[in-house]
Motif scaffolding. Structure first.
Motif, short mmCIF file in Angstrom:
data_model
loop_
_atom_site.label_atom_id
_atom_site.label_comp_id
_atom_site.label_asym_id
_atom_site.label_seq_id
_atom_site.Cartn_x
_atom_site.Cartn_y
_atom_site.Cartn_z
N ASP A 18 136.91 3.48 66.98
CA ASP A 18 136.64 4.58 67.90
C ASP A 18 135.18 5.05 67.88
N LYS A 65 132.93 5.04 71.11
CA LYS A 65 132.90 6.14 72.07
C LYS A 65 131.56 6.88 72.00
N ASP A 94 130.54 6.77 79.31
CA ASP A 94 131.95 7.06 79.57
C ASP A 94 132.62 5.93 80.34
N TRP A 144 133.23 3.04 77.90
CA TRP A 144 134.27 3.41 76.93
C TRP A 144 135.65 3.37 77.58
N LYS A 145 135.72 3.78 78.83
CA LYS A 145 137.00 3.77 79.55
C LYS A 145 137.55 2.34 79.63
N LYS A 177 139.02 1.49 76.23
CA LYS A 177 140.22 2.27 75.94
C LYS A 177 141.45 1.75 76.66
#
Length: 188
Positions: free
Chosen positions: A134, A137, A142, A145-146, A149
């Protein structure tokens, strides 16, 4: 001003000036991948990379319109920076900047696939990513990272461990006396 001086120095060494201008493409790709928000200018005294790229292109087109530079000693230069790229990758990984480290090694894995140190460095980064999945992140935008994820944390851990093991094995195939690679496997 510093970009203009850099272009002048590069031209005196007979390098391809258009290649030098493309450095800004690298900066812009990094911005897209890593920045969280607006571009951070170096100590707020530099113009944006887009403005710098435009200015550098204009300088090359105007001042060096008939310049016929060529790349010289490229292999020698690239060989000299290989160790630096590996060291930089490990320093990035130690700072939990794993994808920055992988980016440092991208050239080497493509152009020097039989280098055991490169594969060891890759393995170390993947091992650290498995230990801290993690942490990415904090490093990535963003948007990036999305994408990551989309898989579960457990899936990412297994994926990173598998990649680390594969890279350690490649390093050992290339150099059976690479003892740090055995240590890395033990740490998995």
């Amino acid at each position: 001003r510093s970009d203009k001086e850099a272009i002048d120095l590069v031209s005196k060494q007979n390098y391809d000036l258009k290649e030098g201008v493309e450095v800004f493409d690298i900066f812009l790709r990094e911005h897209e991948k890593y920045q969280k928000g607006i571009e951070i200018y170096f100590l707020t005294s530099h113009p944006s990379n887009i403005a710098r790229q435009k200015q550098a292109k204009e300088i090359v087109e105007l001042k060096f319109k008939n310049y016929s530079g060529k790349t010289i000693n490229q292999d020698r230069f690239l060989k000299m920076v290989e160790k630096v790229k590996c060291d930089n990758a490990i320093m990035n990984a130690a700072a939990s900047r794993y994808y920055h480290g992988l980016d440092n090694l991208e050239y080497l894995t493509t152009n020097r696939p039989n280098d055991s140190l490169t594969h060891y460095c890759l393995a170390e980064i993947y091992r650290l990513m498995a230990e801290n999945p993690d942490k990415l992140k904090d490093e990535l935008s963003d948007k990036e990272w999305k994408k990551i994820k989309e898989t579960t944390k457990e899936q990412r851990i297994v994926q990173y461990q598998d990649k680390a093991l594969d890279e350690y094995k490649i390093a050992l195939t290339l150099n059976k006396n690479f003892y740090d690679a055995y240590r890395g496997i033990g740490l998995l």
